[in-house]
Design a protein around this motif. Structure first.
Motif, PDB file in Angstrom:
ATOM      1  N   GLN A  58      92.410-154.147 -52.384  1.00  0.00           N
ATOM      2  CA  GLN A  58      93.601-153.306 -52.293  1.00  0.00           C
ATOM      3  C   GLN A  58      94.734-154.053 -51.598  1.00  0.00           C
ATOM      4  O   GLN A  58      95.894-153.954 -52.004  1.00  0.00           O
ATOM      5  N   ILE A  59      94.397-154.802 -50.561  1.00  0.00           N
ATOM      6  CA  ILE A  59      95.404-155.596 -49.847  1.00  0.00           C
ATOM      7  C   ILE A  59      95.995-156.656 -50.771  1.00  0.00           C
ATOM      8  O   ILE A  59      97.218-156.848 -50.831  1.00  0.00           O
ATOM      9  N   ILE A  60      95.130-157.342 -51.507  1.00  0.00           N
ATOM     10  CA  ILE A  60      95.593-158.353 -52.459  1.00  0.00           C
ATOM     11  C   ILE A  60      96.491-157.721 -53.515  1.00  0.00           C
ATOM     12  O   ILE A  60      97.515-158.293 -53.905  1.00  0.00           O
ATOM     13  N   ALA A  61      96.124-156.531 -53.992  1.00  0.00           N
ATOM     14  CA  ALA A  61      96.914-155.851 -55.021  1.00  0.00           C
ATOM     15  C   ALA A  61      98.319-155.538 -54.532  1.00  0.00           C
ATOM     16  O   ALA A  61      99.301-155.741 -55.269  1.00  0.00           O
ATOM     17  N   VAL A  62      98.444-155.057 -53.306  1.00  0.00           N
ATOM     18  CA  VAL A  62      99.770-154.736 -52.763  1.00  0.00           C
ATOM     19  C   VAL A  62     100.593-156.014 -52.605  1.00  0.00           C
ATOM     20  O   VAL A  62     101.765-156.070 -53.002  1.00  0.00           O
ATOM     21  N   ILE A  63     100.002-157.048 -52.044  1.00  0.00           N
ATOM     22  CA  ILE A  63     100.727-158.301 -51.817  1.00  0.00           C
ATOM     23  C   ILE A  63     101.197-158.897 -53.140  1.00  0.00           C
ATOM     24  O   ILE A  63     102.370-159.267 -53.295  1.00  0.00           O
ATOM     25  N   LEU A  64     100.292-158.982 -54.122  1.00  0.00           N
ATOM     26  CA  LEU A  64     100.676-159.563 -55.407  1.00  0.00           C
ATOM     27  C   LEU A  64     101.665-158.673 -56.155  1.00  0.00           C
ATOM     28  O   LEU A  64     102.561-159.173 -56.838  1.00  0.00           O
ATOM     29  N   GLY A  65     101.539-157.355 -56.028  1.00  0.00           N
ATOM     30  CA  GLY A  65     102.496-156.457 -56.658  1.00  0.00           C
ATOM     31  C   GLY A  65     103.899-156.655 -56.119  1.00  0.00           C
ATOM     32  O   GLY A  65     104.873-156.667 -56.883  1.00  0.00           O
ATOM     33  N   VAL A  66     104.026-156.831 -54.822  1.00  0.00           N
ATOM     34  CA  VAL A  66     105.332-157.077 -54.210  1.00  0.00           C
ATOM     35  C   VAL A  66     105.892-158.418 -54.692  1.00  0.00           C
ATOM     36  O   VAL A  66     107.055-158.518 -55.094  1.00  0.00           O
ATOM     37  N   ILE A  67     105.056-159.455 -54.684  1.00  0.00           N
ATOM     38  CA  ILE A  67     105.510-160.783 -55.118  1.00  0.00           C
ATOM     39  C   ILE A  67     105.926-160.760 -56.583  1.00  0.00           C
ATOM     40  O   ILE A  67     106.989-161.263 -56.943  1.00  0.00           O
ATOM     41  N   TRP A  68     105.105-160.151 -57.430  1.00  0.00           N
ATOM     42  CA  TRP A  68     105.416-160.097 -58.867  1.00  0.00           C
ATOM     43  C   TRP A  68     106.698-159.303 -59.111  1.00  0.00           C
ATOM     44  O   TRP A  68     107.435-159.618 -60.031  1.00  0.00           O
ATOM     45  N   GLY A  69     106.937-158.270 -58.330  1.00  0.00           N
ATOM     46  CA  GLY A  69     108.155-157.482 -58.482  1.00  0.00           C
ATOM     47  C   GLY A  69     109.399-158.229 -58.041  1.00  0.00           C
ATOM     48  O   GLY A  69     110.463-158.105 -58.649  1.00  0.00           O
ATOM     49  N   VAL A  71     109.669-161.684 -57.789  1.00  0.00           N
ATOM     50  CA  VAL A  71     109.851-162.920 -58.558  1.00  0.00           C
ATOM     51  C   VAL A  71     110.472-162.703 -59.927  1.00  0.00           C
ATOM     52  O   VAL A  71     111.162-163.574 -60.386  1.00  0.00           O
ATOM     53  N   PRO A  72     110.527-161.828 -60.570  1.00  0.00           N
ATOM     54  CA  PRO A  72     110.345-160.931 -61.693  1.00  0.00           C
ATOM     55  C   PRO A  72     109.425-161.451 -62.777  1.00  0.00           C
ATOM     56  O   PRO A  72     109.889-161.895 -63.803  1.00  0.00           O
ATOM     57  N   LEU A  73     108.148-161.405 -62.559  1.00  0.00           N
ATOM     58  CA  LEU A  73     107.186-161.697 -63.629  1.00  0.00           C
ATOM     59  C   LEU A  73     107.123-160.493 -64.557  1.00  0.00           C
ATOM     60  O   LEU A  73     107.276-159.362 -64.121  1.00  0.00           O
ATOM     61  N   LYS A  74     106.879-160.781 -65.836  1.00  0.00           N
ATOM     62  CA  LYS A  74     106.818-159.696 -66.818  1.00  0.00           C
ATOM     63  C   LYS A  74     105.599-159.861 -67.712  1.00  0.00           C
ATOM     64  O   LYS A  74     105.120-160.974 -67.925  1.00  0.00           O
ATOM     65  N   PHE A 130     108.671-152.248 -57.280  1.00  0.00           N
ATOM     66  CA  PHE A 130     109.506-153.333 -56.758  1.00  0.00           C
ATOM     67  C   PHE A 130     110.369-153.945 -57.846  1.00  0.00           C
ATOM     68  O   PHE A 130     111.547-154.248 -57.608  1.00  0.00           O
ATOM     69  N   TYR A 131     109.822-154.149 -59.019  1.00  0.00           N
ATOM     70  CA  TYR A 131     110.604-154.724 -60.118  1.00  0.00           C
ATOM     71  C   TYR A 131     111.784-153.812 -60.470  1.00  0.00           C
ATOM     72  O   TYR A 131     112.909-154.274 -60.620  1.00  0.00           O
TER      73      TYR A 131
END
Length: 137
Positions: A58-69, A71-74, A130-131
């Motif tokens: 869950q921690i990894i999911a939040v961190i990566l979700g913020v980064i992906w949002g 950076v704007p990965l799609k 975030f995105y």
């Protein structure tokens, strides 16, 4: 009326177990996270270790979700990278850092998929929020 007596309450320190329950078992939780962050810990309770795997995901999911949002990965690239990083980090954690016997927990696949779908859903929600907040006009 003056002859009525009040029951004396026992002092609060006489029941230490009640304090652990009252504060949510904080002293017990600290030891689980302490074991989770120490290499090669002994896990007597299998559910404890599975809970640690679940919450790390869950921690990894939040961190990566913020980064992906940010950076704007799609699209598929973002989803594929999340799956690889999430599975890879947890695999390295339980096989190299904790050095547990995977067969005690049903094999490598069972540990790899523990809590994955929940973390995937959380990742998607955080990524979208975030995105949208940063890049949507």
């Amino acid at each position: 009326m003056s002859g009525a007596r009040r029951k004396e309450e026992p002092p609060p320190s006489s029941h230490p177990q009640q304090h652990l329950v009252a504060n949510g078992g904080g002293a017990l939780r600290g030891s689980v996270w302490g074991k989770a962050l120490r290499s090669d810990s002994a896990w007597e309770d299998k559910d404890e270790f599975l809970d640690v795997i679940y919450w790390f995901r869950q921690i990894i999911a939040v961190i990566l979700g913020v980064i992906w949002g940010i950076v704007p990965l799609k699209g598929f690239v973002g989803i594929a990278k999340f799956c690889l990083i999430n599975a890879g980090i947890l695999y390295l954690y339980f096989s190299s850092f904790q050095q547990i016997d995977e067969e005690e927990y049903g094999g490598t696949w069972e540990l790899t998929k523990e809590g994955f779908m929940t973390s995937f859903a959380l990742f998607l929600v955080v990524w979208i929020i975030f995105y949208t907040a940063i890049h949507y006009d």
